[in-house]
Scaffold this active site. Structure first.
Site, PDB file in Angstrom:
ATOM      1  CB  ALA A  48      -5.044 -13.136   5.080  1.00  0.00           C
ATOM      2  CG  PHE A  49      -8.023 -15.826   3.241  1.00  0.00           C
ATOM      3  CD1 PHE A  49      -8.073 -17.158   3.633  1.00  0.00           C
ATOM      4  CD2 PHE A  49      -8.272 -14.850   4.186  1.00  0.00           C
ATOM      5  CE1 PHE A  49      -8.388 -17.503   4.936  1.00  0.00           C
ATOM      6  CE2 PHE A  49      -8.585 -15.182   5.490  1.00  0.00           C
ATOM      7  CZ  PHE A  49      -8.640 -16.518   5.881  1.00  0.00           C
ATOM      8  NE  ARG A  50      -2.116 -18.867  -2.559  1.00  0.00           N
ATOM      9  CZ  ARG A  50      -1.655 -19.523  -1.481  1.00  0.00           C
ATOM     10  NH1 ARG A  50      -1.534 -18.900  -0.318  1.00  0.00           N
ATOM     11  NH2 ARG A  50      -1.315 -20.783  -1.580  1.00  0.00           N
ATOM     12  CG  LEU A  51      -7.719 -11.690  -0.796  1.00  0.00           C
ATOM     13  CD1 LEU A  51      -8.915 -11.290   0.056  1.00  0.00           C
ATOM     14  CD2 LEU A  51      -8.078 -11.590  -2.281  1.00  0.00           C
ATOM     15  CG  HIS A  52      -0.752 -11.978  -2.586  1.00  0.00           C
ATOM     16  ND1 HIS A  52      -0.538 -12.736  -1.463  1.00  0.00           N
ATOM     17  CD2 HIS A  52      -1.035 -12.853  -3.584  1.00  0.00           C
ATOM     18  CE1 HIS A  52      -0.659 -14.021  -1.774  1.00  0.00           C
ATOM     19  NE2 HIS A  52      -0.980 -14.113  -3.054  1.00  0.00           N
TER      20      HIS A  52
END
Ligand SMILES: Cc1cc2nc3c(=O)[nH]c(=O)nc-3n(C[C@H](O)[C@H](O)[C@H](O)COP(=O)(O)O)c2cc1C
Length: 201
Positions: free
Chosen positions: A176-180
């Site tokens: 989520a939110f590019r917090l891969h």
């Protein structure tokens, strides 16, 4: 859950890649085993194209192609390659870098024999990556090899596999939110242990 649990768990990156691919095969519309294969030419200029990953061995990844193709010259010249598997349906990727060697023995014979007759003859007819005058010229070549080789063509000497023996494999999953989540497995040699590190997204 440990720091590297869930879909990233395990101590064999090849088993993990097999597991992710099996999952993708149930969710992708087609060609879940398609990889973008990157090579470099003799000037160091990168090149990339899709091929199909055909085998995940205990310590290598295998695909098949024409040994006269542009990619084959680049693979043979550099002795190294990289590829990425990406699944939109899973929002995951696997990145691999390593050394390459040819698979032109029994495994290649077996895989060639498993293909449809038209594909086997097509492999004979195509001088992959060479200029082609017309579609008709290709079809004439197919007719010629069909007449010459009949229903049981042997594997062409100019067609076979490549094995990528990785020094690095990265497993990546969308967060989520590019917090891969990213875990990279590295090793100095095939006889050495993998070192696993979590990376920033
Ligand atoms: C989904 C997909 C799968 C492909 N699979 C292969 C393959 O397994 N082997 C192959 O030689 N070419 C395959 N191709 C064709 C290659 O992308 C490429 O056009 C061809 O191999 C010539 O590349 P080169 O000129 O860089 O050698 C595939 C193309 C696509 C789009």
């Amino acid at each position: 859950m440990s720091e590297r649990g869930g879909i990233f768990a395990g101590d064999d990156p090849f088993a993990l890649a097999r597991q992710w691919l099996a999952e993708a095969e149930t969710s992708e519309p087609n060609d879940a085993n398609a990889i973008a294969l990157a090579t470099v030419d003799s000037n160091g200029l990168p090149d990339v194209r899709m091929v199909l990953l055909k085998e995940i061995e205990p310590a290598a990844f295998v695909f098949y192609t024409n040994y006269g193709s542009a990619k084959a010259h680049e693979l043979d010249g550099a002795g190294k390659a990289a590829f990425v598997l990406h699944w939109k349906s899973l929002r995951r990727q696997i990145r691999v870098r390593g050394a390459v060697s040819r698979e032109d023995g029994l495994l290649a014979d077996e895989y060639y024999a498993s293909r449809s007759l038209k594909s086997r003859l097509g492999a004979w007819a195509s001088r992959q990556s060479q200029p082609l005058e017309s579609r008709a010229a290709l079809m004439a070549e197919v007719a010629k090899v069909t007449a010459r080789l009949g229903p049981n063509p042997p594997r062409p000497p100019f067609w076979g596999g490549y094995r990528i023996i990785p020094s690095q494999i990265e497993f990546w999953a969308d967060g989520a939110f590019r917090l891969h989540d990213r875990f990279v497995w590295r090793r100095e040699g095939t006889d050495k242990d993998w070192k696993i590190e979590r990376l920033n997204p």
